[in-house]
Each structure stands twice: as C-alpha cells, then as structure tokens.
Design a protein around this motif. Structure first.
Motif, PDB file in Angstrom:
ATOM      1  N   GLN A 299       3.045  45.695  81.628  1.00  0.00           N
ATOM      2  CA  GLN A 299       4.126  45.578  80.667  1.00  0.00           C
ATOM      3  C   GLN A 299       3.646  46.006  79.295  1.00  0.00           C
ATOM      4  N   GLN A 300       4.543  46.656  78.556  1.00  0.00           N
ATOM      5  CA  GLN A 300       4.231  46.919  77.155  1.00  0.00           C
ATOM      6  C   GLN A 300       4.489  45.650  76.354  1.00  0.00           C
ATOM      7  N   LYS A 301       3.644  45.393  75.395  1.00  0.00           N
ATOM      8  CA  LYS A 301       3.793  44.168  74.607  1.00  0.00           C
ATOM      9  C   LYS A 301       3.213  44.383  73.221  1.00  0.00           C
ATOM     10  N   VAL A 302       3.705  43.576  72.264  1.00  0.00           N
ATOM     11  CA  VAL A 302       3.159  43.576  70.912  1.00  0.00           C
ATOM     12  C   VAL A 302       3.018  42.125  70.467  1.00  0.00           C
ATOM     13  N   ASP A 303       2.251  41.916  69.405  1.00  0.00           N
ATOM     14  CA  ASP A 303       2.049  40.561  68.892  1.00  0.00           C
ATOM     15  C   ASP A 303       3.336  40.015  68.293  1.00  0.00           C
ATOM     16  N   LEU A 304       3.538  38.720  68.499  1.00  0.00           N
ATOM     17  CA  LEU A 304       4.624  37.971  67.872  1.00  0.00           C
ATOM     18  C   LEU A 304       3.989  37.134  66.770  1.00  0.00           C
ATOM     19  N   VAL A 305       4.448  37.284  65.536  1.00  0.00           N
ATOM     20  CA  VAL A 305       3.765  36.662  64.399  1.00  0.00           C
ATOM     21  C   VAL A 305       4.723  35.836  63.551  1.00  0.00           C
ATOM     22  N   ALA A 306       4.140  34.937  62.765  1.00  0.00           N
ATOM     23  CA  ALA A 306       4.920  34.157  61.801  1.00  0.00           C
ATOM     24  C   ALA A 306       5.377  35.085  60.677  1.00  0.00           C
ATOM     25  N   SER A 307       6.651  34.989  60.304  1.00  0.00           N
ATOM     26  CA  SER A 307       7.182  35.874  59.274  1.00  0.00           C
ATOM     27  C   SER A 307       7.066  35.281  57.876  1.00  0.00           C
ATOM     28  N   ALA A 308       6.558  34.047  57.765  1.00  0.00           N
ATOM     29  CA  ALA A 308       6.389  33.408  56.452  1.00  0.00           C
ATOM     30  C   ALA A 308       5.244  32.405  56.527  1.00  0.00           C
ATOM     31  N   THR A 309       4.750  32.011  55.358  1.00  0.00           N
ATOM     32  CA  THR A 309       3.703  30.985  55.271  1.00  0.00           C
ATOM     33  C   THR A 309       4.336  29.605  55.187  1.00  0.00           C
ATOM     34  N   VAL A 310       3.801  28.665  55.934  1.00  0.00           N
ATOM     35  CA  VAL A 310       4.227  27.268  55.844  1.00  0.00           C
ATOM     36  C   VAL A 310       3.011  26.440  55.454  1.00  0.00           C
ATOM     37  N   GLU A 311       3.044  25.901  54.251  1.00  0.00           N
ATOM     38  CA  GLU A 311       1.918  25.098  53.767  1.00  0.00           C
ATOM     39  C   GLU A 311       1.955  23.707  54.388  1.00  0.00           C
ATOM     40  N   LYS A 312       0.792  23.088  54.478  1.00  0.00           N
ATOM     41  CA  LYS A 312       0.703  21.728  54.983  1.00  0.00           C
ATOM     42  C   LYS A 312       1.263  20.774  53.940  1.00  0.00           C
ATOM     43  N   ALA A 313       2.064  19.814  54.385  1.00  0.00           N
ATOM     44  CA  ALA A 313       2.629  18.832  53.463  1.00  0.00           C
ATOM     45  C   ALA A 313       1.526  17.975  52.857  1.00  0.00           C
ATOM     46  N   ASN A 314       1.732  17.472  51.595  1.00  0.00           N
ATOM     47  CA  ASN A 314       0.704  16.636  50.965  1.00  0.00           C
ATOM     48  C   ASN A 314       0.669  15.253  51.606  1.00  0.00           C
ATOM     49  N   TRP A 315      -0.343  14.464  51.254  1.00  0.00           N
ATOM     50  CA  TRP A 315      -0.561  13.174  51.920  1.00  0.00           C
ATOM     51  C   TRP A 315       0.615  12.225  51.735  1.00  0.00           C
TER      52      TRP A 315
END
Length: 446
Positions: free
Chosen positions: A402-418
């Motif tokens: 099968q032909q395939k390509v990478d599936l990636v995140a389209s934005a950055t999601v920062e970790k929530a603060n404590w």
C-alpha cells in the motif's frame, strides 16, 4: 414511384450501416484498452511506486541471459557509491575474461592483456554492448573472483526481496558455456534464473538507487581500444531506418538478453513527463519481437494510466480530523497528511481511491487520547491509500502493498500547568464521587 421509394430506403439503410461500422471500428493509432503480449512472461510496472500495471506469467522462472548483468551493474555502482572503487580505478584483464573476450562465439570485443582499463571503460562495455569479458573483469575487481561475486549477487537479491532468482555467474551465460571457468560453488551446467517480476524489481532498485545507470544504458555509441561500441537497444532514438519501427518516445534503457535457452528478452524503461515505467519481456521469438512487444507494454502503460495527485498534503478525513488530548491546554488536536499521495491510476478510476487512517497505538492511552505536549508535525500515525475497484492492486515484492504517508499533528498543544492539571484532577474526583453516590442512592430505591 414505389421503386424510387424502395431505392431510397435501401440507400438509407446502407448509409446507416456504413456509419455504424465506422463508429465501431477504432481509428488507426487508437490507444489499446486490452493487451496481448507475445512473450513467455511479461510485466509492466510503475517505476515510482512499484505498482504492477500488467503481468503475464510474471512468477515463472526463466533464464534471463544478459539481463543478469543488471545485478552486476548494481553491485559495481554500489561499490563506487561506497568508495570501494571509483570510475577511474584501473585493473588488468586476467586469463579467464581474456579467453572469453577472444572467443568469437561470445561476441567478445577483444580485450588486451597487460593493459590498464578504467572501471568506466569496462562498465561501458558491459552496459552498452553487453560484453561478457568486461563484466567478468569488473566482478573480479570487486570481489577477487567471480565465485565470490556470485555470492554477493545472491546476497543482494535476498536483501532486495527478489521473489524468484538464482545467480550462478555475473554475465548471464550458461555455466556450460564457461567450461572449466564456471564459478566455484555452482553447478557446471547451471543457468541463471529470474522471473519477470524479479527482473522488474531488480530494475526498480537499479533505477531508483543509482539513476546514473540510465546515462550508460541510453548511450548509443562509444568506443574501447579504438573499436566501436554500439548499443543493442533498438528502441533508442536511432536514425537508422532499420530501427525506426522499434523506437519509442522516452526510452533510455535498460538491458537486452539472448541465449539459446533464454530466447530474446529485454528489460526496458521509458519516461514521459513525470511518468516512468519498467517493462520486462522474456522468451520472445526474435530480436525485433522483444522490442515490438515492449513497445506494446509501454504504449498501454502511458495511454491507459495517468500520474494523479489523489490527495494533497494537509488532507484531512472529515469525521476523523481530530484526536482527543489529555493533560493539554487544548482538548483535541487536528491531524493531517504530511505530504501528498500521487499514484499511477487507470484513467477514470480516480474516485475509487480513498484514505484510511492508522494511528500509532503506542501514542494513545486506554481512552484513545494523545498526551500533551504535542508539537506541530509530530507523527501520529499513517494515512493509507485504499482502492475499491474490482481488480486487485499489486505491487512488486519488497516495495510494500500500500502507498502511505505520515499522519501528523497540524498544531502544537502545550502541556497544561500544574494548577490546571490539579483543578482538572479535583473535578474528575468529585465528578466520579458524585456518580458513585448517585448510583448508590438509586440502588436503594430500585
């Protein structure tokens, strides 16, 4: 009057039949939609993806004659790429290749002993005119002996994933033809064997790993020791009228072959625009027929298939464009294709292709969530190309199914603060506690 009406009616019917006959008869030069190839086995492949566009007895093992030299060509180019030798490395001709070169039954070009030959000179002899002695000399230069070189050939075939093969010498001659010189470790009457599929896969690796090979296979004339070398490929753009019937636009390789056992065979390749195909015909009836049958294959490939961008980079499936995120400032993140998917598609079948997501399960928790932080462009999984047509799509072994390509995140999601994480945990605690109490109370009255 009645006779006149009758004549007009007959004339009208004849006209209708003539028009109908003309409509159904294909005009000269019309592209073929079906294919019959006069060869024991044959295959047509997209050179970019390894997708098989046509095959006939493609898994049948047959002697490939000088198409064997494609593996020798590959190993020479690999040795140059690795720095083991260079195009200007020189070597002399040992007794074994000298005896082959001096034998007119092997169409030898008459090499000279006690003379230095560069790798480039020997490679031209092998590639352009399919000379056997220059091939053996290169094998000896790289491995010390043809016997050791044969081990390299079979090891590389296994590494490439060739499905059907046996290499017993570097040239494609039968070992019986070599007499006492047949490589140690092989049988004295053994022959090289390849299927059309394996020959196509070997050509696929040769062209894609070392495209410089096409500079040699498309060279029509050269010389060695003052003697002319003339390419055996009649599909190149010769001006000789004897060859023009075989020529085809874009042909620049790759390897002819002939022995009594193999018949006439040919691995060809041609490029038109952004499309390149690889063809193999084995055991055809004559020197010219192998090129005419190859021409059929190429015409079929270029007329019936188009290179199409099916899905652009950044493409998203409508209902699967986002994944939930835990421990992040955002509750979800969009996913998209990192690059486009382009394929050789039969004309009119573009709508039969779709995309299917395959997520990387190791990145998901039990609830199917990604865990922050997530960077834009992080690989989340793969987008796989699927086909819903009636015919099964096949690819060369070793290239994938099968032909395939990478599936990636389209934005950055920062970790929530404590603080936000703590408040979320408290909210989850009381939410779970309320649910438990409510369930207990409900149980009392049920």
């Amino acid at each position: 009057m009645r006779n006149m009406s009758k004549k007009i009616s007959i004339l009208f019917m004849i006209t209708i039949l003539a028009i109908a006959a003309f409509a159904i008869k294909p005009f000269e030069g019309q592209a073929a939609t079906s294919l019959e190839v006069s060869a024991e086995s044959a295959i047509l492949v997209d050179a970019n993806t390894g997708k098989i566009l046509y095959q006939k007895n493609a898994d049948q093992l047959l002697p490939p004659a000088s198409m064997t030299k494609m593996m020798t060509e590959y190993l020479v180019l690999e040795a140059i790429h690795n720095g083991d030798i260079s195009w200007e490395t020189t070597t002399q001709i040992s007794n074994y290749p000298y005896s082959i070169s001096a034998d007119p039954t092997f169409s030898g070009i008459g090499l000279i002993q006690d003379q230095n030959y560069t790798v480039r000179q020997l490679y031209e002899g092998m590639s352009i005119i399919s000379d056997n002695a220059t091939t053996i000399a290169l094998a000896e230069l790289i491995a010390g002996s043809e016997a050791e070189f044969v081990k390299m050939m079979n090891a590389k075939a296994e590494e490439m994933g060739l499905p059907e093969y046996e290499f017993v010498n570097s040239t494609g001659l039968s070992n019986a033809d070599l007499g006492e010189n047949y490589p140690e470790g092989t049988e004295p009457d053994a022959d090289n064997l390849l299927s059309a599929r394996s020959a196509a896969l070997l050509a696929f690796h040769l062209i894609n790993d070392y495209p410089d090979v096409l500079d040699f296979s498309s060279t029509m004339r050269s010389e060695l020791d003052g003697r002319p070398l003339e390419n055996l490929n009649w599909m190149l753009p010769w001006e000789d009228n004897n060859f023009t019937q075989y020529g085809y636009e874009g042909v620049d390789g790759l390897k002819t072959g002939y022995t009594d056992e193999a018949g006439y065979c040919f691995t060809g390749t041609a490029q038109q625009g952004d499309r390149r195909v690889i063809t193999v015909v084995m055991k055809t009836g004559s020197q010219g027929e192998r090129f005419l049958e190859t021409k059929k294959l190429m015409e079929y490939g270029f007329s019936q298939f188009s290179q199409v961008e099916l899905f652009p980079g950044g493409y998203q499936l409508d209902e699967e464009s986002a994944l939930p995120v835990t421990k992040g400032k955002e509750e979800e993140v969009d996913v998209e294709m990192a690059e486009s998917i382009t394929a050789m598609v039969r004309n009119g079948e573009e709508e039969l292709y779709n995309i299917q997501y395959k997520m990387d399960e190791s990145l998901l928790n039990e609830e199917g969530e990604l865990t922050a932080p997530i960077e834009k462009g992080d690989k989340i999984g793969e987008a796989l190309l699927t086909y819903s047509g009636e015919e099964e799509i096949a690819y060369l072994n070793g290239i994938g199914t099968q032909q395939k390509v990478d599936l990636v995140a389209s934005a950055t999601v920062e970790k929530a603060n404590w603080f936000m994480l703590t408040m979320g945990a408290i909210g989850d605690f009381f939410g779970n506690l309320f649910s438990a109490v409510a369930g207990f109370v409900k149980g009392l009255f049920s």
